[in-house]
Enzyme design. Sequence first.
Site: not given
Ligand code: GLN
Length: 573
Positions: A53, A179, A186-188, A422-424, A503, A548, A550
């Site tokens: 956290g 942060e 860690d080496i990073e 998006c993909f949805g 894309r 998006h 969100e």
């Molecule tokens: N794969 C899809 C595209 O490239 C949707 C991308 C996504 O959901 N962020 O357009």
Amino acid sequence: MPSKENSGDSKPSFKSLAKKSEEHEFYNNIPKGYTKGGTKYIIVTGSVISGVGKGTFTSSLGNLLSLYHGFKVAPVKFDGYLNFDAGTLNPYRHGEVFVLDDGTECDLDLGSYERMLNKGLSKDNYLTAGKIFKTIIDKERAGKYLGRDVQFIPHVTGEIKNFLRNLSVKRDANIVIVEVGGTIGDIENAYFLEAMRELAHEEGKENVCFINVVYILEPGSLGEQKSKAAQLGLRTLMGLGVQPDIVVCRSERPLNRSVQEKISIYSNVPVKRVINSRDVGDIHAIPLFLKDVGVDQEVIEILGLKGRARACTKEFEKWEELVSKIKSDGKKKVKIGITGKYTAVHDSYISILKALEHTAPYLGASIDVRWIETTNTEKAAKEVEGLDGIIVPGGFGSRGSEGKIACIKYARENNVPFLGLCFGFQMAVLEYARNVAKLGCAASTEIDTDTKEPVICILPEQEEVAGLGGTMRLGGYDMMVKEGTLAHKLYGSTKIRERFRHRFNVNTKYIDKLEEAGMVFSGMAPQKRIMQILELPGHKFFFATQYHPEFTSRPLSPSPVFRGFLEACLEGK
Ligand code: GLN
């Protein structure tokens, strides 16, 4: 001959640090307009284990210092991996890839900062090892190191300090809060901590506050808290030349006094600055908790900010109201199904979960999330039965896509609120094309390159793009919203701006056919024919976005899209 002021026996002056010279060992480009002490720094590190956290603590402290005390706070996340950004990381391994308005693909912690600080961030708030080393190699190739051999000290550490000071000037920040990803040892992140040690030396101890977050183990077999791992972590930190000012102890049960005292003895940190941060359940309540235990006051004292802190701003009052709404009883539970390939790692969808979580209390609701694995199409379509709403989030590739289409079909045919992201959005177009517009084999060329009905196809601007890093259509874009539509009602405007990461898009050749069949494209790009919002009139709520929402939904200003969706889910409850 080294100049007198850099002879090593006294602190270098800022003027000498800024001087580009082969004569001395310093490498610093103090940006124009930078004044020492004008910006204070808080460096948050972690010991013992990761994932306890640190990000939540950092964003909560940032919330308190900016929303309550009125400071201009600029957060920075440092990630030690060699990737340039988070764009090519697999969300299944690393959690969600968050997208900023300027198109930066970054760690999900930046999403948490934007939500908790209630403000937009940019590439200047995100630093990876890859970015540092790329800057250095590019500069070296351009001959910018004046014939010097390029070294971790002073060049790498110098670039890091430079990044922070540049941010401070650009944002006119009172406080930069950093942060440091990973754990001490860690080496990073070792050279990053070295840079922070140097920063404290150059800026002066009164301008830099180190906070180390440790985890106090409590093995079930012993039934008591053990501080040894935390002590070792602190010792490693101090071995790097960093003296912590505050130690935050995370523990499952309240910290017992003897553990607190032991930590104090081993770390030179006064007992009152060994703070116990226990689980308070709701992340939004953590700033209030930190205020109660007085972490903000300690930080203010350490950094000499006393006279400059304001008391309780309006924004913080709103924040407190939200927390009490979250806590209040009698909320209506809404069952939301989220389809997803990464259902095992909920962090892959953290912004969606947060958007639901912080929008619901405004509507007197609480959320019960059901994860729906869509690789088995029949099973997925069965699992969505009886839900109050369905979300099909972003994604890539073919796995589970037919199952998502089946879930969308169920939502459409049964008047169940549906939100596609998006993909949805793309899957909702395919479902409608196949089942309503009668384009039986409609597909996306992302999944089927040779399809006869490429209803979803690559964006024209993406056709020539080579490589995968940072090459998608990314970040905030302005959009037009059609008047009289649901989108218009939700946003209350015909001009909006949202964030993208894709894309592919709706093939312009099919737009008329889809519209003739009843699909309404209510949001689009102003100049290009890119469809960005779809809706179905007559349905309770059938809404999908190529962007998006969100990523821009915040506790103090929830996204109108999530609000509309949840209102529909609550209807009739
Ligand atoms: N794969 C899809 C595209 O490239 C949707 C991308 C996504 O959901 N962020 O357009």
